[in-house]
Design an enzyme around this catalytic site. Structure first.
Site, PDB file in Angstrom:
ATOM      1  N   SER A  62      53.909   7.303  39.899  1.00 11.45           N
ATOM      2  CA  SER A  62      52.927   8.256  39.376  1.00 11.45           C
ATOM      3  C   SER A  62      53.006   7.997  37.876  1.00 11.45           C
ATOM      4  O   SER A  62      53.991   7.181  37.064  1.00 11.45           O
ATOM      5  CB  SER A  62      53.583   9.637  39.449  1.00 11.45           C
ATOM      6  OG  SER A  62      55.090   9.848  38.772  1.00 11.45           O
ATOM      7  N   ASP A  99      50.092   6.293  41.860  1.00  9.21           N
ATOM      8  CA  ASP A  99      49.972   7.470  42.597  1.00  9.21           C
ATOM      9  C   ASP A  99      49.349   8.360  41.522  1.00  9.21           C
ATOM     10  O   ASP A  99      49.737   8.663  40.410  1.00  9.21           O
ATOM     11  CB  ASP A  99      51.179   7.991  43.022  1.00  9.21           C
ATOM     12  CG  ASP A  99      51.224   9.449  43.914  1.00  9.21           C
ATOM     13  OD1 ASP A  99      50.260   9.480  44.560  1.00  9.21           O
ATOM     14  OD2 ASP A  99      52.241  10.156  43.895  1.00  9.21           O
ATOM     15  N   HIS A 195      51.300  20.047  46.884  1.00  6.98           N
ATOM     16  CA  HIS A 195      52.510  19.254  46.354  1.00  6.98           C
ATOM     17  C   HIS A 195      53.712  19.964  46.191  1.00  6.98           C
ATOM     18  O   HIS A 195      53.655  21.219  46.104  1.00  6.98           O
ATOM     19  CB  HIS A 195      52.265  18.680  44.997  1.00  6.98           C
ATOM     20  CG  HIS A 195      51.461  17.526  45.231  1.00  6.98           C
ATOM     21  ND1 HIS A 195      49.966  17.639  44.982  1.00  6.98           N
ATOM     22  CD2 HIS A 195      51.583  16.092  45.572  1.00  6.98           C
ATOM     23  CE1 HIS A 195      49.419  16.480  45.154  1.00  6.98           C
ATOM     24  NE2 HIS A 195      50.328  15.569  45.687  1.00  6.98           N
ATOM     25  N   SER A 234      56.056  16.323  52.351  1.00  9.96           N
ATOM     26  CA  SER A 234      57.352  16.507  52.343  1.00  9.96           C
ATOM     27  C   SER A 234      57.473  17.663  53.638  1.00  9.96           C
ATOM     28  O   SER A 234      56.705  18.508  53.384  1.00  9.96           O
ATOM     29  CB  SER A 234      57.868  16.787  50.969  1.00  9.96           C
ATOM     30  OG  SER A 234      58.125  15.680  50.207  1.00  9.96           O
ATOM     31  N   ASN A 274      52.094  10.687  52.292  1.00 11.27           N
ATOM     32  CA  ASN A 274      52.923  10.588  50.842  1.00 11.27           C
ATOM     33  C   ASN A 274      54.224  11.707  50.806  1.00 11.27           C
ATOM     34  O   ASN A 274      53.950  12.802  51.093  1.00 11.27           O
ATOM     35  CB  ASN A 274      52.113  11.317  49.593  1.00 11.27           C
ATOM     36  CG  ASN A 274      51.019  10.016  49.440  1.00 11.27           C
ATOM     37  OD1 ASN A 274      50.921   8.965  50.136  1.00 11.27           O
ATOM     38  ND2 ASN A 274      50.452  10.148  48.145  1.00 11.27           N
ATOM     39  N   ILE A 275      55.340  11.312  50.255  1.00  9.32           N
ATOM     40  CA  ILE A 275      56.464  12.019  50.513  1.00  9.32           C
ATOM     41  C   ILE A 275      57.179  11.625  49.234  1.00  9.32           C
ATOM     42  O   ILE A 275      57.519  10.574  48.685  1.00  9.32           O
ATOM     43  CB  ILE A 275      57.422  11.508  51.566  1.00  9.32           C
ATOM     44  CG1 ILE A 275      56.638  12.037  52.887  1.00  9.32           C
ATOM     45  CG2 ILE A 275      58.801  12.340  51.691  1.00  9.32           C
ATOM     46  CD1 ILE A 275      57.274  11.619  54.418  1.00  9.32           C
ATOM     47  N   ASP A 276      57.430  12.726  48.428  1.00  6.27           N
ATOM     48  CA  ASP A 276      58.392  12.750  47.257  1.00  6.27           C
ATOM     49  C   ASP A 276      59.295  13.616  47.199  1.00  6.27           C
ATOM     50  O   ASP A 276      60.637  13.304  46.951  1.00  6.27           O
ATOM     51  CB  ASP A 276      57.506  12.751  45.896  1.00  6.27           C
ATOM     52  CG  ASP A 276      57.939  12.367  44.522  1.00  6.27           C
ATOM     53  OD1 ASP A 276      59.221  12.236  44.507  1.00  6.27           O
ATOM     54  OD2 ASP A 276      57.329  12.546  43.479  1.00  6.27           O
TER      55      ASP A 276
HETATM   56  P1  13P Z   1      55.288  16.341  48.260  1.00  2.09           P
HETATM   57  O1  13P Z   1      55.487  17.127  47.096  1.00  2.09           O
HETATM   58  O2  13P Z   1      54.978  17.062  49.340  1.00  2.09           O
HETATM   59  O3  13P Z   1      56.446  15.318  48.563  1.00  2.09           O
HETATM   60  O4  13P Z   1      53.931  15.256  48.170  1.00  2.09           O
HETATM   61  C1  13P Z   1      54.184  14.102  47.470  1.00  2.09           C
HETATM   62  C2  13P Z   1      52.889  13.408  47.167  1.00  2.09           C
HETATM   63  O5  13P Z   1      51.534  13.927  47.465  1.00  2.09           O
HETATM   64  C3  13P Z   1      52.862  12.408  46.030  1.00  2.09           C
HETATM   65  O6  13P Z   1      51.356  11.913  45.854  1.00  2.09           O
HETATM   66  O1  G3H Z   2      52.156  13.979  43.861  1.00  4.69           O
HETATM   67  C1  G3H Z   2      52.876  14.316  42.881  1.00  4.69           C
HETATM   68  C2  G3H Z   2      54.042  13.187  42.987  1.00  4.69           C
HETATM   69  O2  G3H Z   2      55.207  14.058  43.848  1.00  4.69           O
HETATM   70  C3  G3H Z   2      54.578  12.851  41.487  1.00  4.69           C
HETATM   71  O3  G3H Z   2      55.227  13.777  40.946  1.00  4.69           O
HETATM   72  O4  G3H Z   2      53.949  13.542  38.699  1.00  4.69           O
HETATM   73  O5  G3H Z   2      56.279  14.675  39.152  1.00  4.69           O
HETATM   74  O6  G3H Z   2      56.131  12.145  39.320  1.00  4.69           O
HETATM   75  P1  G3H Z   2      55.447  13.448  39.439  1.00  4.69           P
HETATM   76 ZN    ZN Z   3      50.101  13.218  45.842  1.00  2.00          ZN
END
Ligand code: 13P
Ligand code: G3H
Ligand code: ZN
Length: 329
Positions: A62, A99, A195, A234, A274-276
């Site tokens: 990101s 991202d 998110h 997630s 997408n999983i963060d």
């Molecule tokens: P989460 O916050 O649900 O993990 O989503 C991550 C995401 O969409 C990154 O682009």
């Molecule tokens: O969609 C967002 C992702 O989880 C990235 O998060 O901008 O805090 O790195 P971030």
């Molecule tokens: Zn996202």
């Protein structure tokens, strides 16, 4: 080959774009994992889990990750795991993906430095402006065989510096026109995910509302076979929330998308998930546990190491039991 050259093509670095990944995922009914990383332990865990489960993977960076870790260092880290795989004599297809890029310039900068895929996120802009800039990114990217994801509809929560209190579902009436005008390779849609770790506000006794599969089906009818992307996916596993809270954290009411819903999505035209946040939760739980049980510990390897092990387990489980991406290479 030098990656300090002003511009470098991703093919020289060993990455692949998402075209073939998505074609195979669509045909066989699974989704490619797109995991975010910001540091060494995360990228090691992602690659280790994907090699172990024989899963293709999209490594996501990101704008926030670039600011945190430095764009050059992140790129070398991604290149480092490609070299590591060569030494292991095992490799899985890896796409290096931006991202939520919020401008043409950041997309260009990533493409020039060896990314194989970029997302331009103009979802908060008026429709025509989203079309205009997405198309501009596509023209630059496609000339270099880089694939482009764009977004229609707005997810609630924070998308880098863009935040929204409410979600606006993707309007199926827009998708065909958008895809035709921009030439993008995949489309992120809004069907009820958001998110972060607090995706749904539930009253006591209420369960998580299902995603809007009716909207997804409508979208699939308008653009049959077109690769769809699901952000905000997630699951916020409650066992990790319980550990975080047990060991001094405070994450009441954290809730995510049930794995069952993601399994269903992965079998549809959704071919990137997408999983963060789940990675963040796992790390936090594991580190809190060590700090609580061994308060004298001060060697970062002694708490980041267990966090990395726990991350490997979580990513492998996603590939095998949720996205269906295991054993696809
Ligand atoms: P989460 O916050 O649900 O993990 O989503 C991550 C995401 O969409 C990154 O682009
Ligand atoms: O969609 C967002 C992702 O989880 C990235 O998060 O901008 O805090 O790195 P971030
Ligand atoms: Zn996202």
């Amino acid at each position: 080959m030098s990656i300090t050259a002003e511009t470098v093509s991703y093919t020289e670095l060993g990455f692949v774009n998402t075209k073939e990944m998505f074609e195979k995922a669509n045909k066989e009914g699974y989704a490619i994992p797109a995991y975010n990383f910001n540091n060494m332990e995360q990228i090691q865990a992602i690659i280790t889990a994907c090699v172990k489960t024989k899963s293709p993977v999209i490594l996501q960076v990101s704008k926030g990750a670039r600011n945190y870790a430095n764009p050059t260092l992140l790129r070398y880290m991604a290149l480092g795991v490609m070299e590591m795989m060569k030494e292991m004599e095992i490799s899985v297809p890896v796409a290096l993906h931006l991202d939520h890029g919020d401008s043409f310039e950041i997309c260009k900068s990533c493409i020039d430095s060896g990314f194989s895929s970029v997302m331009y996120d103009g979802s908060s802009l008026p429709y025509d402006e989203n079309v205009r800039i997405s198309k501009q990114v596509v023209e630059y990217a496609h000339a270099r065989d880089v694939t482009v994801e764009a977004e229609l509809g707005v997810l609630a929560g924070i998308e880098d510096e863009v935040s929204s209190q409410v979600s606006h579902y993707t309007d199926p009436n827009d998708v065909e026109d958008f895809v035709k005008k921009t030439g993008v390779d995949s489309l992120a849609i809004s069907i009820g995910t958001s998110h972060g770790a607090y995706k749904f506000k539930l009253k006591p006794g209420e369960s998580v509302p299902p995603l809007r599969f009716d909207i997804l089906e409508e979208i699939e009818k308008r653009i049959p076979g077109f690769p769809i992307v699901l952000h905000g996916s997630s699951s916020v596993p409650q066992e990790y929330i319980a550990l975080i809270n047990k060991y001094g954290g405070k994450m009441d009411n954290a809730v995510g998308v049930p794995a069952e819903q993601l399994r269903k999505a992965a079998k549809s035209a959704v071919c990137k998930i997408n999983i963060d946040s789940d990675g963040r939760l796992v790390m936090t739980a594991a580190i809190r546990k060590v700090f609580n049980e061994k308060p004298g510990e001060f060697d970062p390897r002694k708490y980041l190491g267990p966090a990395r092990e726990e991350l490997i387990k979580m990513y492998a489980d996603k590939n095998e039991n949720v996205l269906g991406s295991a054993n696809r290479v």
